[in-house]
Design a protein around this motif. Structure first.
Motif, mmCIF file in Angstrom:
data_model
loop_
_atom_site.group_PDB
_atom_site.id
_atom_site.type_symbol
_atom_site.label_atom_id
_atom_site.label_comp_id
_atom_site.label_asym_id
_atom_site.label_seq_id
_atom_site.Cartn_x
_atom_site.Cartn_y
_atom_site.Cartn_z
ATOM 1 N N ASP A 355 -30.680 -21.624 12.794
ATOM 2 C CA ASP A 355 -30.761 -20.208 12.454
ATOM 3 C C ASP A 355 -32.119 -19.954 11.796
ATOM 4 O O ASP A 355 -32.359 -20.425 10.677
ATOM 5 N N THR A 367 -26.735 -22.488 12.781
ATOM 6 C CA THR A 367 -25.888 -21.308 12.885
ATOM 7 C C THR A 367 -24.439 -21.689 12.599
ATOM 8 O O THR A 367 -24.061 -22.858 12.678
ATOM 9 N N ASP A 368 -23.628 -20.687 12.303
ATOM 10 C CA ASP A 368 -22.230 -20.959 11.974
ATOM 11 C C ASP A 368 -21.475 -21.571 13.142
ATOM 12 O O ASP A 368 -20.516 -22.334 12.943
ATOM 13 N N ASP A 369 -21.888 -21.252 14.371
ATOM 14 C CA ASP A 369 -21.188 -21.782 15.539
ATOM 15 C C ASP A 369 -21.851 -23.036 16.114
ATOM 16 O O ASP A 369 -21.480 -23.502 17.193
ATOM 17 N N LYS A 373 -24.124 -29.767 12.698
ATOM 18 C CA LYS A 373 -24.748 -29.130 11.554
ATOM 19 C C LYS A 373 -26.148 -29.706 11.320
ATOM 20 O O LYS A 373 -26.338 -30.932 11.394
#
Length: 398
Positions: A355, A367-369, A373
């Motif tokens: 992100d 990003t969250d999706d 990570k």
């Protein structure tokens, strides 16, 4: 406050910190400093304590004089070893070979075993040993603990640890992959588990220690299964002044056709190669400035650096099978957002999405999706060494 003195002795310098082992990674050490230009006509000692900087210049003929002067300067500002509750001295030690896979309380016997490992790290271990001997003489009543940079990678699987050369020759001369920056990789990988709120043993992760020296590690279920540095810290990623992986035949070629000696080739690959060898600089802030100015050598050096980094990331993704986290740490890894972005660009199909709004501002920058990570976690090898030293010294005294 119980403090640990952490020492990192080089051939012409000594880095030192007084660290509270119970502090957080982002906390400033109680005191820190650097002894430089040991053995030269004039040297310098700098000290940071209580928000102030102090500096003296004086001849520093050897490590004993340098450490003694550092202790004197610290005492003048009420932060010397005798001014605080010093519970241990932790020594960063580069090479533990196959003898040491965990921190060791230092005895005369341990020092002699470390001498036996000098052929594996002729540039580092002698200076480490000198620093240990000097510190033990100046602080004889304090436990001293050696923390080995290679320890974390001691149990690499044979397929990753061994080279495809004659087995008898390799065994006789200790030729194998040892790995380095182990203290950093271990510290950061545990922090990742804390940040993600998952058991350390449940996470598969890639850690990228990107500084002037650089290495990466594949850690599966809490155990390292591969790392980029090899028998020496020269192998693996392109670094500030080191070449990283090259065709070993280049060494023979330079010797035969250029008439270069082994020492000259050693200096070339360790001190005049890498990003600096191509661009003329090894500070990534300067490198980025040159790129922005249109310098083609800087652009080439950066592209070679990123290309090699992506090769290792890709190979470690395959080795791990499932990847939960990719983490950047150390000077370049923590501060160069463009390196993080370019290293993982175009990998969305593998579940890796950075992100841009988070990159450089948060610990989790994916990003969250994002299936995998992506994190930025500051390393703190001195804090890790301080904790090891305190724990090991307490266990030895109990």
């Amino acid at each position: 406050m119980s403090l640990v003195l952490v020492l990192n002795s080089g051939s012409s310098s000594i880095k030192f910190q007084l660290v509270d082992p119970t502090s957080h990674a982002t906390d400033e050490p109680f005191a820190s400093g650097l002894v430089e230009q040991i053995g030269e006509p004039s040297g310098t000692i700098t000290l940071k304590h209580a928000g102030e900087k102090h500096r003296i210049e004086a001849p520093i003929p050897d490590h004993a004089a340098g450490l003694d002067l550092a202790f004197t300067l610290m005492s003048e500002h009420k932060c010397g070893p005798k001014d605080v509750e010093l519970v241990a001295v932790g020594h960063r030690t580069v090479h533990g070979g196959l003898l040491f896979n965990s921190p060791e309380v230092i005895t005369d016997e341990i020092v002699e075993l470390m001498r036996d490992l000098i052929p594996l790290a002729p540039l580092h271990n002698p200076a480490n040993i000198v620093g240990i001997e000097v510190a033990r003489e100046l602080l004889p009543d304090i436990p001293h603990v050696a923390v080995f940079d290679t320890g974390f990678f001691h149990s690499l699987p044979p397929a990753a640890a061994l080279y495809a050369i004659d087995a008898e020759t390799a065994a006789e001369h200790g030729v194998r992959r040892y790995g380095f920056h182990g203290t950093s990789h271990e510290y950061v990988s545990h922090k990742v588990a804390d940040i993600l709120g998952r058991p350390y043993e449940d996470i598969n992760q890639i850690t990228l220690h990107l500084g002037n020296g650089a290495s990466c590690a594949a850690i599966k279920g809490g155990r390292p299964i591969d790392t980029s540095m090899g028998m020496t810290p020269l192998a693996g990623l392109v670094m500030g002044t080191r070449s990283g992986d090259i065709d070993p035949g280049i060494v023979f070629h330079l010797h035969r056709t250029a008439g270069m000696s082994i020492d000259e080739i050693d200096a070339l690959l360790n001190k005049r190669s890498g990003v600096k060898g191509i661009s003329g600089v090894n500070d990534f802030r300067e490198l980025r400035a040159l790129i922005d100015e249109g310098n083609q050598d800087a652009w080439l050096a950066y592209n070679i650096y990123i290309h090699q980094l992506r090769r290792y990331i890709g190979s470690y993704m395959i080795a791990l099978g499932r990847v939960d986290a990719i983490t950047f740490t150390a000077g370049v890894g923590e501060n160069a957002d463009f390196v993080r972005e370019d290293a993982l660009a175009g990998l969305e199909m593998y579940g890796i999405k950075i992100d841009p709004a988070k990159n450089g501002r948060e610990q989790i920058i994916s990003t969250d999706d994002s299936t995998i990570k992506v994190l930025v976690v500051p390393t703190n090898e001195e804090l890790a060494i301080a904790r090891y030293a305190k724990t090991k010294s307490e266990a030895a005294q109990s």
